[in-house]
Design a protein around this motif. Structure first.
Motif, PDB file in Angstrom:
ATOM      1  N   LEU A  58     -53.757  -7.065 -80.065  1.00 33.86           N
ATOM      2  CA  LEU A  58     -54.569  -8.121 -80.650  1.00 33.86           C
ATOM      3  C   LEU A  58     -53.631  -9.200 -81.159  1.00 33.86           C
ATOM      4  N   GLY A  59     -53.929 -10.448 -80.837  1.00 32.56           N
ATOM      5  CA  GLY A  59     -53.029 -11.526 -81.240  1.00 32.56           C
ATOM      6  C   GLY A  59     -53.757 -12.841 -81.409  1.00 32.56           C
ATOM      7  N   GLY A  60     -52.986 -13.856 -81.760  1.00 34.42           N
ATOM      8  CA  GLY A  60     -53.562 -15.177 -81.928  1.00 34.42           C
ATOM      9  C   GLY A  60     -52.498 -16.225 -82.136  1.00 34.42           C
ATOM     10  N   TRP A  61     -52.908 -17.486 -82.104  1.00 34.92           N
ATOM     11  CA  TRP A  61     -51.981 -18.587 -82.335  1.00 34.92           C
ATOM     12  C   TRP A  61     -52.647 -19.637 -83.208  1.00 34.92           C
ATOM     13  N   GLN A  62     -51.813 -20.400 -83.922  1.00 33.67           N
ATOM     14  CA  GLN A  62     -52.261 -21.532 -84.723  1.00 33.67           C
ATOM     15  C   GLN A  62     -51.230 -22.648 -84.606  1.00 33.67           C
ATOM     16  N   HIS A  63     -51.678 -23.804 -84.122  1.00 35.26           N
ATOM     17  CA  HIS A  63     -50.826 -24.983 -84.061  1.00 35.26           C
ATOM     18  C   HIS A  63     -51.254 -25.920 -85.187  1.00 35.26           C
ATOM     19  N   PHE A  64     -50.292 -26.448 -85.949  1.00 37.73           N
ATOM     20  CA  PHE A  64     -50.598 -27.228 -87.141  1.00 37.73           C
ATOM     21  C   PHE A  64     -50.508 -28.740 -86.902  1.00 37.73           C
ATOM     22  N   GLY A  65     -50.408 -29.160 -85.661  1.00 40.12           N
ATOM     23  CA  GLY A  65     -50.315 -30.582 -85.358  1.00 40.12           C
ATOM     24  C   GLY A  65     -51.671 -31.242 -85.225  1.00 40.12           C
ATOM     25  N   ARG A  66     -51.642 -32.496 -84.783  1.00 43.65           N
ATOM     26  CA  ARG A  66     -52.863 -33.252 -84.539  1.00 43.65           C
ATOM     27  C   ARG A  66     -53.012 -33.513 -83.050  1.00 43.65           C
ATOM     28  N   PHE A  67     -54.261 -33.499 -82.594  1.00 42.66           N
ATOM     29  CA  PHE A  67     -54.579 -33.644 -81.185  1.00 42.66           C
ATOM     30  C   PHE A  67     -55.620 -34.751 -81.020  1.00 42.66           C
ATOM     31  N   GLU A  68     -55.703 -35.291 -79.813  1.00 38.62           N
ATOM     32  CA  GLU A  68     -56.712 -36.303 -79.537  1.00 38.62           C
ATOM     33  C   GLU A  68     -57.974 -35.649 -78.992  1.00 38.62           C
ATOM     34  N   SER A  69     -59.123 -36.145 -79.454  1.00 38.21           N
ATOM     35  CA  SER A  69     -60.406 -35.638 -78.986  1.00 38.21           C
ATOM     36  C   SER A  69     -60.551 -35.854 -77.482  1.00 38.21           C
ATOM     37  N   LEU A  70     -61.186 -34.909 -76.829  1.00 39.83           N
ATOM     38  CA  LEU A  70     -61.449 -35.025 -75.392  1.00 39.83           C
ATOM     39  C   LEU A  70     -62.648 -35.926 -75.110  1.00 39.83           C
ATOM     40  N   ARG A  71     -63.442 -36.222 -76.159  1.00 42.62           N
ATOM     41  CA  ARG A  71     -64.709 -36.922 -75.927  1.00 42.62           C
ATOM     42  C   ARG A  71     -64.887 -38.208 -76.725  1.00 42.62           C
ATOM     43  N   LEU A  72     -64.441 -38.248 -77.989  1.00 41.49           N
ATOM     44  CA  LEU A  72     -64.737 -39.367 -78.875  1.00 41.49           C
ATOM     45  C   LEU A  72     -63.488 -40.170 -79.202  1.00 41.49           C
ATOM     46  N   ASP A  73     -63.678 -41.495 -79.404  1.00 38.56           N
ATOM     47  CA  ASP A  73     -62.549 -42.322 -79.808  1.00 38.56           C
ATOM     48  C   ASP A  73     -62.424 -42.342 -81.330  1.00 38.56           C
ATOM     49  N   ASN A  74     -61.468 -43.118 -81.834  1.00 29.18           N
ATOM     50  CA  ASN A  74     -61.196 -43.109 -83.270  1.00 29.18           C
ATOM     51  C   ASN A  74     -62.248 -43.849 -84.095  1.00 29.18           C
TER      52      ASN A  74
END
Length: 489
Positions: free
Chosen positions: A303-319
């Motif tokens: 059993l495992g998992g990951w967590q990334h603490f950065g920021r990503f761009e939405s695949l659907r909505l703009d800013n």
């Protein structure tokens, strides 16, 4: 942004990055690991050779070369001093006679150079090891230029380059129950690993597509690694716990304004980025029936998992909250916080031939889920069977069949709907991609294998429109035929 090291240092690193996990462990009082990913071996169907980074080094072709195998007699001398090296050469011939963006065939190859330094023998430093690994990659990728699929057809597919992969220092403590590792590392060598799955050619059976497509630069996995600290605790009774803290962007492809092609941003593997938001990967494994003389069949559950603490761009909505498909959109994706997922693995020997430790039938299944809105792939499943020694007189050959399925996230699918609504033009909507693979690895002599391979790729790209089709129809399902040759020295 961190800068690449100088050209002179890069040349030295690449020239000296010969690597080799020990082919056979000697009694040291520490646990002996034989399985892919550095864990106890639970699969009788692990193949003779593998292109996956987690698979390690099995046997060398050296004895079959006679006096040419080691003409100067250096290998035994170096090993006594604590220096071990190996070379693995893999070449693929792959083609898609049907389907994909267009039909074609490619040849690609990779030379893997490894070096292991046992500091106990070299300098009297108990439990310490230095490991380095470099790749020399040539050829053209079938997925990139012909098929257009997400689940890359070959584990070795990458842009041509000569690059350092990993370079780390490992210290074993408390009689080997605790291992600490620091340096440039790859998560795909130790995390999310199925031992039975190391047989297969498609890249998703190594580092699964859900992590490779959701994490910046594909995550710390072939062909890119990242500075990291990893701790592994093995208390005994089949249990092990490990966690890794990685720089979250091996090449910088997630930084606004940069070239999005990660491999071109880090052409030599020597960027050594340390200032990006972190990626944490952790897993717990229970391996059972692995002790010597166990009558029940071995297996393990992870059993495992990951967590990334950065920021990503939405695949659907703009800013501003508009759909990216809207003509009034800024074209800049809304910033989203983090990316995370969980996974489970079950590896099990189903049948072991009488009197044999490494012949029989193995089974694996891996499942993962990523609920964060930054994910392109939200759900993933792969499974398969492999049998080693199925045919009389071919005890070292391995045959297998597998399936992998990657489901695209709701936001990715809704983005396609937005485009249809805004443009008023019919177009395919992405949903999922599936690959079915059948393969047979034949051992010519120990250390030299030939592997015919067949793959069926359903809905390449998740069901995207073919950019070469004037009517915008979906990319057709692709059939891939291949032949791989691997030499280990």
């Amino acid at each position: 942004m961190s800068r690449p090291v100088s050209g002179a240092l890069s040349a030295v690193l690449v020239a000296t990055a010969l690597a080799c996990p020990p082919a056979a462990a000697e009694p040291t009082g520490r646990p002996v690991f034989e399985g892919a990913g550095g864990d106890p071996r639970v699969s009788v169907a692990q193949p003779e050779s593998t292109s996956q980074a987690s698979g390690g080094y099995v046997r060398s072709i050296e004895p079959s070369l006679g006096s040419f195998g080691d003409p100067l007699g250096l290998r035994p001398l170096l090993k006594r001093q604590g220096i071990e090296y190996s070379l693995t050469y893999i070449t693929d011939l792959l083609g898609n006679p049907v389907g994909g963006i267009r039909q074609g065939a490619i040849v690609e190859d990779r030379l893997n150079l490894r070096l292991n330094l046992d500091l106990q023998r070299l300098a009297g430093w108990d439990g310490a090891t230095v490991h380095a690994n470099a790749y020399f990659i040539h050829g053209t990728g079938l997925s990139r230029y012909y098929v257009g699929n997400l689940l890359t057809t070959s584990v070795i597919e990458a842009l041509p380059s000569s690059r350092l992969y990993v370079l780390w220092f490992d210290q074993q403590l408390f009689d080997g129950t605790l291992g600490l590792r620091i340096g440039q590392q790859a998560a795909d060598t130790e995390f999310f690993v199925s031992q039975t799955a190391t047989l297969f050619v498609n890249a998703t059976f190594g580092w699964p597509a859900i992590t490779g497509l959701d994490l910046p630069s594909g995550g710390p996995a072939y062909p890119l690694a990242a500075p990291a600290i990893r701790a592994k605790y093995v208390p005994g009774n089949g249990f092990s716990l490990q966690a890794g803290l990685y720089d979250g962007d091996p090449a910088g492809a997630n930084r606004p304004g940069d070239d999005p092609e990660a491999q071109r941003l880090d052409r030599t593997g020597t960027n050594f980025r340390t200032r990006d938001p972190a990626l944490v990967v952790a897993e717990a494994t229970y391996a059972f029936n692995t002790e010597q003389g166990a009558k029940a069949l071995p297996g393990d559950i992870t059993l495992g998992g990951w967590q990334h603490f950065g920021r990503f761009e939405s695949l659907r909505l703009d800013n501003t909250g508009l759909s990216l498909a809207d003509p009034n959109s800024t074209g800049i994706g809304r910033r989203l916080r983090g990316n995370a997922g969980i996974y489970a693995i079950y590896d099990q020997t189903l049948y072991r031939e009488s009197g044999k430790d490494d012949e029989g039938l193995g089974f694996f299944v891996r499942a993962a889920w990523s609920p964060t809105r930054s994910s392109l792939v939200s759900a993933y499943l792969d499974t398969g069977l492999a049998y080693k020694g199925l045919f009389d007189g071919r005890d070292d050959d391995t045959v297998g069949i597998s399936l992998a399925h990657a489901r695209l996230s709701d936001d990715a699918r809704r983005a396609d709907i937005d485009t249809i609504v805004v443009t008023g033009m019919p177009m395919p909507r992405r949903r999922a991609e599936t690959v079915i693979e059948a393969t047979y690895q034949a051992v010519v002599v120990p250390g030299f294998t030939v592997q015919p391979d067949v793959q069926l790729i359903l809905h390449p790209g998740g069901g995207i429109a073919n950019p070469r089709d004037p009517e915008g129809r979906r990319v057709r399902n692709a059939g891939v035929l291949g032949l791989r040759a691997t030499v280990q020295y």
